[in-house]
Design a protein around this motif. Structure first.
Motif, short mmCIF file in Angstrom:
data_model
loop_
_atom_site.label_atom_id
_atom_site.label_comp_id
_atom_site.label_asym_id
_atom_site.label_seq_id
_atom_site.Cartn_x
_atom_site.Cartn_y
_atom_site.Cartn_z
N TRP A 92 0.83 -1.20 0.00
CA TRP A 92 0.00 0.00 0.00
C TRP A 92 0.87 1.26 0.00
N LEU A 93 1.92 1.26 0.81
CA LEU A 93 2.82 2.42 0.82
C LEU A 93 3.51 2.60 -0.52
N LEU A 94 3.93 1.49 -1.13
CA LEU A 94 4.61 1.57 -2.43
C LEU A 94 3.65 1.93 -3.56
N SER A 95 2.36 1.77 -3.34
CA SER A 95 1.39 2.11 -4.39
C SER A 95 1.30 3.61 -4.63
N ILE A 100 5.25 3.07 -10.72
CA ILE A 100 5.02 1.66 -10.44
C ILE A 100 3.94 1.43 -9.39
N GLY A 101 3.26 2.46 -8.99
CA GLY A 101 2.27 2.36 -7.93
C GLY A 101 1.10 1.44 -8.28
N ILE A 106 -2.26 -3.49 -7.21
CA ILE A 106 -2.81 -4.79 -7.61
C ILE A 106 -2.30 -5.89 -6.67
N ILE A 107 -1.02 -5.85 -6.34
CA ILE A 107 -0.45 -6.82 -5.39
C ILE A 107 -1.17 -6.73 -4.06
N ASN A 108 -1.43 -5.52 -3.59
CA ASN A 108 -2.12 -5.31 -2.32
C ASN A 108 -3.53 -5.91 -2.38
N ALA A 109 -4.25 -5.68 -3.45
CA ALA A 109 -5.61 -6.22 -3.59
C ALA A 109 -5.58 -7.75 -3.63
N LEU A 110 -4.64 -8.31 -4.35
CA LEU A 110 -4.54 -9.77 -4.43
C LEU A 110 -4.20 -10.39 -3.07
N LEU A 111 -3.32 -9.74 -2.33
CA LEU A 111 -3.00 -10.22 -0.98
C LEU A 111 -4.23 -10.21 -0.09
N TRP A 112 -4.98 -9.11 -0.13
CA TRP A 112 -6.16 -9.01 0.72
C TRP A 112 -7.20 -10.05 0.34
N ILE A 113 -7.44 -10.24 -0.96
CA ILE A 113 -8.43 -11.23 -1.40
C ILE A 113 -8.01 -12.63 -0.97
N THR A 114 -6.74 -12.96 -1.11
CA THR A 114 -6.24 -14.28 -0.72
C THR A 114 -6.42 -14.52 0.77
N VAL A 115 -6.04 -13.56 1.57
CA VAL A 115 -6.17 -13.71 3.03
C VAL A 115 -7.65 -13.76 3.43
N ALA A 116 -8.48 -12.94 2.81
CA ALA A 116 -9.90 -12.92 3.15
C ALA A 116 -10.56 -14.26 2.83
N VAL A 117 -10.29 -14.81 1.64
CA VAL A 117 -10.90 -16.09 1.25
C VAL A 117 -10.41 -17.21 2.17
#
Length: 142
Positions: A92-95, A100-101, A106-117
């Motif tokens: 999120w900070l690097l976004s 390259i933000g 996108i990496i942040n969203a994918l991490l959150w979706i993976t952890v949530a599921v």
């Protein structure tokens, strides 16, 4: 002008007397969880992974000595959610970097979706009374 001491009755002095008898302190140890409460808090520790590692950390610290199932499952949830939450915070900070933000968003969203599921799946299994082991878990907290 009148003296204020004359208007008030004298107060008894306290010379090391014990505390007032009407005061009752809190119990030193909380009661153990019932089986249904134990399962409920263990389930909430997994479902809390949707918000990151903080809910499972709080549940672990508060209930680890009150219920064995909650202690085991909240520790499992904490071990699973801590690294991705820290990585998501970094992403999120690097976004905010202009060029390259978007990639890090996108990496942040994918991490959150993976952890949530994974957290929802674990919470459902745990609510059925079955212990859950995440497939990819570092298990640093023992």
């Amino acid at each position: 002008m009148s003296n204020t001491r004359q208007n008030h009755p004298p107060q008894p002095e306290d010379h090391g007397s014990p505390a007032r008898p009407d005061y009752q302190g809190a119990p030193a140890n909380a009661l153990p969880l019932t089986a249904s409460e134990d399962r409920q808090w263990a389930t909430m520790a997994h479902f809390g992974g949707i918000l990151g590692f903080v809910p499972s950390l709080i549940i672990y610290l508060v209930f680890k000595d009150r219920g064995p199932f909650t202690a085991q499952e909240s520790k499992e949830a904490l071990n699973f959610t801590l690294p991705p939450t820290l990585l998501a915070l970094l992403a999120w900070l690097l976004s905010f970097i202009p060029v390259i933000g978007g990639f890090f968003a996108i990496i942040n969203a994918l991490l959150w979706i993976t952890v949530a599921v994974a957290s929802v799946i674990a919470g459902i299994e745990c609510n059925r009374g079955r212990p859950y082991r995440y497939r990819f878990n570092l298990r640093r907290i023992r």
